[in-house]
Design an enzyme around this catalytic site. Sequence first.
Site, short mmCIF file in Angstrom:
data_model
loop_
_atom_site.label_atom_id
_atom_site.label_comp_id
_atom_site.label_asym_id
_atom_site.label_seq_id
_atom_site.Cartn_x
_atom_site.Cartn_y
_atom_site.Cartn_z
N ASP A 125 19.26 -11.59 24.45
CA ASP A 125 20.48 -12.21 23.96
C ASP A 125 20.79 -11.70 22.56
OD1 ASP A 125 22.69 -13.94 24.25
OD2 ASP A 125 21.72 -15.42 22.97
N HIS A 132 31.22 -16.26 14.95
CA HIS A 132 30.12 -17.18 15.27
C HIS A 132 28.99 -17.05 14.25
CE1 HIS A 132 27.08 -19.36 17.57
NE2 HIS A 132 26.28 -18.32 17.45
N GLU A 198 26.75 -21.87 24.61
CA GLU A 198 27.25 -20.68 23.93
C GLU A 198 28.06 -19.89 24.94
OE1 GLU A 198 24.03 -18.64 21.88
OE2 GLU A 198 24.29 -19.98 20.16
N GLU A 200 29.44 -16.78 26.28
CA GLU A 200 29.10 -15.37 26.13
C GLU A 200 29.51 -14.60 27.39
OE1 GLU A 200 25.13 -14.50 24.78
OE2 GLU A 200 24.97 -16.36 23.63
N ASP A 232 24.71 -19.48 27.31
CA ASP A 232 23.38 -19.50 26.69
C ASP A 232 23.15 -20.91 26.13
OD1 ASP A 232 21.01 -18.80 25.42
OD2 ASP A 232 22.04 -18.06 23.64
N ARG A 236 20.05 -27.21 19.64
CA ARG A 236 20.22 -26.91 18.22
C ARG A 236 19.18 -27.54 17.32
NH1 ARG A 236 23.03 -22.46 18.84
NH2 ARG A 236 25.04 -22.81 19.85
N GLN A 239 16.08 -25.53 17.76
CA GLN A 239 16.33 -24.21 17.17
C GLN A 239 16.19 -24.26 15.64
OE1 GLN A 239 20.21 -22.67 18.17
NE2 GLN A 239 19.92 -20.72 17.11
N TYR A 243 13.26 -21.67 14.32
CA TYR A 243 13.81 -20.31 14.39
C TYR A 243 13.34 -19.32 13.33
CZ TYR A 243 17.40 -20.32 10.68
OH TYR A 243 18.05 -20.31 9.48
N LYS A 252 16.16 -21.83 23.47
CA LYS A 252 17.02 -21.04 24.35
C LYS A 252 16.34 -20.74 25.68
CE LYS A 252 19.99 -19.79 20.93
NZ LYS A 252 21.44 -19.73 21.00
N THR A 256 19.76 -20.47 31.15
CA THR A 256 20.91 -19.61 30.86
C THR A 256 21.68 -19.51 32.17
OG1 THR A 256 19.58 -18.32 29.31
CG2 THR A 256 21.66 -17.33 30.05
N THR A 348 27.54 -15.41 21.09
CA THR A 348 28.64 -16.35 21.23
C THR A 348 29.95 -15.72 20.78
OG1 THR A 348 27.08 -18.08 20.73
CG2 THR A 348 29.40 -18.69 20.67
N GLU A 362 29.85 -25.18 16.40
CA GLU A 362 30.95 -24.74 15.55
C GLU A 362 32.17 -25.66 15.69
OE1 GLU A 362 30.18 -20.78 17.53
OE2 GLU A 362 31.40 -20.16 15.81
MN MN Z 1 23.28 -16.80 22.46
#
Ligand code: MN
Length: 417
Positions: A125, A132, A198, A200, A232, A236, A239, A243, A252, A256, A348, A362
């Site tokens: 990914d 984004h 997300e 995508e 995706d 959050r 993450q 991350y 993640k 998916t 994204t 967002e």
């Molecule tokens: Mn993604």
Amino acid sequence: MTLMKSWVESANRAECPFPLNNLPYGVFTTNSLEPRCGVAIGDMILDLSAAEEVGLIELAENPVFDVPYWNDVMELGPEAWEILRARLQELLVEGASEQATVAPHLVPMSEARMEMPIVVAEYTDFYAGRHHATNVGTMFRGAENALPPNWLHIPIGYNGRASSVVVSGTDVIRPNGQTKAPDADTPSFGPCKRLDIELEMGAIVGTASELGHPVSVAQADEMIFGYVLLNDWSARDIQAWEYQPLGPFQAKAFATSISPWIVTRAALEPFRTSTPARERELLPYLQEPKPMLYDIDLSVTIQPQGGAKTTICETNYKEMYYSAAQQLAHHASSGCAMTPGDLLGSGTISGPEKHQRGSLLELSWGGKEPVDIGNGQTRSFIEDGDTLTLHGAAKGDGYLIGFGACTGTIKPAVKFP
Ligand code: MN
């Protein structure tokens, strides 16, 4: 390019996502048919396994369509892909001489269930949408550090999980995970509280590259078999805690979703468009010899359990800063071997405007501005029972190149043993 007419009447309607110009590839099953390869035409699916069996299509010495994946066809390479597309157009075009032989092998879409169109070899990914990356970076690190210093030079990505890529329509179970609230001293474990989407595009790699050998952007483009919509799903809160420094991991890895129809590069050819102006000149190995993005309208709808569907995002694939071909060339640049069935998520796809943001993170600005989803309801993140659907179509002169839908409903988290 205008509408190519088919003797399958439903394919000729202006609003049909699957006209003769499109011919996307999928895997389907019915109550009486084992999973097999098919091609969408109007509101029908041509059973390619049956067409192959009666000799209407002969792509290789051995049958390639009687299996529940397109990997065998992909491995035959771009010349075979062209031969197949030309033959399908010959069989399905208005006035085709073999119409009577083909017609018995059409299956109504309403009777079919779609399955994963490929065996996903590996899933990567990317993070290649500038709006984004800027939005998320501003929220996580502040406006002055929004774009990491490498961002304008490298299509950043991480290696995801092939094992949890699922086809549209598959329910998604809310993940459990470790999180830490900013004001808490210690982390805790439990169901994700900030579940997100997300929006995508997924690029499907059709031919291999050799271990130790890079490919050019032009070669990378030729290696791509086609594109799907890709959600995706992202946790959050998990993450944000996990991350740094290696990127997302469990946030993640739980699911998916991809749309079931692979729209081929050939079908998208009239919609090629350039990536946005470069702020910094890219190194030569990433420079594009021709337009490599596509003009594809995208949108997202949310539907709470028992409620109505509301559109929360409308954007376009051409907003990406890097194309899939650039991402693939970068992926192979170290000598990493790429394989038929590799899936590359674009990152994204957000536009510059608020309604063009491709994630709830967002859209709700980290939960500070809940999104109105009608009937007096709002969402900062996804709740159990919500159905999220991605839609996509390139718009031609009197016809569409549709992707169908990429949908998933959220089920409650599993109680941890
Ligand atoms: Mn993604």
